[in-house]
Write an enzyme that holds these catalytic residues in place. Structure first.
Site, PDB file in Angstrom:
ATOM      1  N   PHE A 158       0.854  -1.193   0.000  1.00  0.00           N
ATOM      2  CA  PHE A 158       0.000   0.000   0.000  1.00  0.00           C
ATOM      3  C   PHE A 158       0.882   1.232   0.000  1.00  0.00           C
ATOM      4  O   PHE A 158       1.735   1.392   0.866  1.00  0.00           O
ATOM      5  CB  PHE A 158      -0.942   0.036   1.211  1.00  0.00           C
ATOM      6  CG  PHE A 158      -1.880   1.211   1.145  1.00  0.00           C
ATOM      7  CD1 PHE A 158      -3.054   1.150   0.409  1.00  0.00           C
ATOM      8  CD2 PHE A 158      -1.569   2.405   1.792  1.00  0.00           C
ATOM      9  CE1 PHE A 158      -3.903   2.245   0.305  1.00  0.00           C
ATOM     10  CE2 PHE A 158      -2.417   3.511   1.698  1.00  0.00           C
ATOM     11  CZ  PHE A 158      -3.582   3.431   0.957  1.00  0.00           C
TER      12      PHE A 158
ATOM     13  N   ASP B 224       9.414   2.431   1.696  1.00  0.00           N
ATOM     14  CA  ASP B 224       8.273   3.233   2.132  1.00  0.00           C
ATOM     15  C   ASP B 224       8.145   3.090   3.651  1.00  0.00           C
ATOM     16  O   ASP B 224       7.694   2.074   4.151  1.00  0.00           O
ATOM     17  CB  ASP B 224       7.003   2.752   1.424  1.00  0.00           C
ATOM     18  CG  ASP B 224       5.776   3.593   1.807  1.00  0.00           C
ATOM     19  OD1 ASP B 224       5.877   4.394   2.756  1.00  0.00           O
ATOM     20  OD2 ASP B 224       4.734   3.432   1.149  1.00  0.00           O
TER      21      ASP B 224
ATOM     22  N   LYS C  29       2.742   9.858   8.137  1.00  0.00           N
ATOM     23  CA  LYS C  29       1.981   9.451   9.329  1.00  0.00           C
ATOM     24  C   LYS C  29       2.499  10.027  10.649  1.00  0.00           C
ATOM     25  O   LYS C  29       2.149  11.135  10.994  1.00  0.00           O
ATOM     26  CB  LYS C  29       1.840   7.929   9.371  1.00  0.00           C
ATOM     27  CG  LYS C  29       0.951   7.419   8.232  1.00  0.00           C
ATOM     28  CD  LYS C  29       0.199   6.148   8.541  1.00  0.00           C
ATOM     29  CE  LYS C  29      -0.908   5.911   7.520  1.00  0.00           C
ATOM     30  NZ  LYS C  29      -0.523   5.139   6.358  1.00  0.00           N
TER      31      LYS C  29
HETATM   32  C1  LIG Z   1      -0.750   5.394   4.855  1.00  0.00           C
HETATM   33  C2  LIG Z   1       0.308   4.962   3.910  1.00  0.00           C
HETATM   34  C3  LIG Z   1       0.590   5.681   2.732  1.00  0.00           C
HETATM   35  C4  LIG Z   1      -0.261   6.842   2.271  1.00  0.00           C
HETATM   36  O1  LIG Z   1      -0.170   7.939   3.125  1.00  0.00           O
HETATM   37  P1  LIG Z   1      -1.236   9.135   2.988  1.00  0.00           P
HETATM   38  O2  LIG Z   1      -0.749  10.149   3.967  1.00  0.00           O
HETATM   39  O3  LIG Z   1      -2.585   8.572   3.304  1.00  0.00           O
HETATM   40  O4  LIG Z   1      -1.171   9.619   1.584  1.00  0.00           O
HETATM   41  C5  LIG Z   1       1.668   5.287   1.962  1.00  0.00           C
HETATM   42  N1  LIG Z   1       2.427   4.231   2.311  1.00  0.00           N
HETATM   43  C6  LIG Z   1       2.188   3.520   3.427  1.00  0.00           C
HETATM   44  C7  LIG Z   1       3.102   2.384   3.781  1.00  0.00           C
HETATM   45  C8  LIG Z   1       1.116   3.851   4.268  1.00  0.00           C
HETATM   46  O5  LIG Z   1       0.878   3.120   5.352  1.00  0.00           O
END
Ligand SMILES: *Cc1c(COP(=O)(O)O)cnc(C)c1O
Length: 394
Positions: free
Chosen positions: A134, A219, A248
């Protein structure tokens, strides 16, 4: 407060893209949050992990208050007092790169993909990502996301992406060709069900990318900023990535995203190639600096490690007693408990009993507790989870 009016406003004026529980949250402190009727909840999933220090950490609140009276936003065609300081904090706690700031995880992913393509000077553009990953909801980020359900109905995806199974080094080796610029992955897939990368796999990935002149992009949007018990999850693996994305928990609850890039990659991003108007604004940087200081001065990396171990142990006890648990996965305060029954009704039952947790991938109960969480709070939460599971068994 007129709660019915709030529901009506959402119904009439807000895009209905979220499944919302019938709860209006109005205030919170640490791992406790209160709704508009005065009911209190224990929150073991605060803000999807954005509230890394729980709700309204006093240092973050104070930093925002102070900065709000001084300067809220200035454009990036001037220097500001705090962006460089935040970049130094991040760089010196990870791999010595340079930072770019934006406002969200998806925006960080978009930027990282652009950085990788710019670095390889158009000769290479393909990005290999993982199934069940994700990376966010903007077009390139959602294309990078290796889950069909997020691709429905949005027309042509962004070109240049391919997906391989997680934890399969041969699949990555096969997918890389002479047009590949980067491999992008989470080392613990969050949304995808809390799947942890194997140590050997990550070491091989680093070697493979080095051998092929491909950038390794981690990520860290969910895993970063201390949640796993190290500042960044790649540090558990003893490797250095070329780029990381974060968001986050970075701002202690305030919207901020970032990229950290190896200096030679960063230095290719000359004026005109990339930007974010709000990126690195004083308010968000003040909050993020306060969040990093809080983690350090309150010893919260250590707390994330020890509370994480305790959490896994408690889930283990539940597994033994109920027989409803298939596997417990995670690191630090990022833990998933895969059930052999549907998880959504369990999470709903927890809410009714005053506990906020998440269910992902149908059967995985997921918690991302605040780094300030205490053992008593975890005990209280897991007793509720156990009671909710007992109910499911009838
Ligand atoms: C939540 C998340 C995203 C997206 O972040 P947003 O601030 O909602 O755009 C991208 N990568 C990972 C691993 C995430 O958990």
């Amino acid at each position: 407060m007129d709660i019915t009016r709030i529901f009506e406003q959402f119904d009439k004026y807000v895009v209905p893209n979220y499944t919302r529980k019938d709860v209006v949250l109005v205030e919170g402190k640490g791992s406790r949050v209160r709704d508009a009727t005065g009911r209190e909840y224990l929150d073991l999933f605060p803000g999807w992990g954005c509230n890394g220090l729980g709700h309204c950490h006093p240092r973050v609140v104070e930093a925002i208050r102070r900065q709000a009276g001084r300067l809220i936003h200035v454009a990036n065609d001037y220097y500001n007092e705090l962006q460089g300081e935040l970049a130094e904090i991040i760089s010196t706690r990870s791999f010595g790169g340079k930072c770019f700031f934006c406002n969200s995880g998806a925006e960080a992913i978009e930027g990282a993909i652009k950085f990788a393509r710019i670095f390889t000077a158009d000769e290479r553009h393909r990005v290999v990502t993982m199934k069940e990953s994700f990376h966010g909801r903007t077009l390139a980020a959602v294309t990078a996301t290796g889950q069909d359900k997020y691709h429905q109905g949005i027309g042509p995806l962004s070109p240049g992406f391919c997906y391989v199974p997680f934890n399969d080094i041969d699949a990555v080796a096969e997918a890389i060709d002479d047009e590949t610029c980067a491999v992008l992955l989470e080392l613990i897939q969050g949304e995808g069900g809390v799947n942890v990368a194997d140590e050997e796999y990550v070491r091989q990935l680093r070697e493979l990318c080095d051998g092929q002149n491909v950038l390794l992009v981690i990520d860290e949007v969910q895993t970063g900023c201390g949640r796993t018990g190290e500042w960044f999850v790649h540090q558990h693996y003893g490797i250095e990535p070329d780029l990381i994305t974060m968001a986050k928990a970075l701002g202690g609850g305030v919207a901020i995203g970032g990229i950290e890039a190896r200096p030679d990659i960063a230095d290719r991003i000359v004026p005109g190639l990339h930007a974010s108007t709000f990126g690195g604004n004083p308010i968000a940087c003040a909050a993020a600096i306060a969040a990093f200081r809080a983690v350090e001065e309150e010893n919260l990396l250590e707390n994330a490690r020890s509370m994480g171990e305790y959490l896994v142990e408690r889930f283990g006890g539940i597994a033994e007693r109920t027989g409803l648990v298939k596997e417990i996965r995670g690191r630090g305060l990022m833990v998933g408990c895969e059930l052999n029954i549907p998880g959504a009704p369990v999470a709903r039952a927890c809410l009714e009993k005053g506990l906020l947790i998440d269910c992902t991938h149908d059967t995985v109960l997921r918690v991302l507790p605040a780094m300030t969480v205490t053992q008593d709070e975890l005990d209280e939460g897991l007793e509720i989870v156990e009671a909710a599971l007992d109910e499911q068994q009838g």
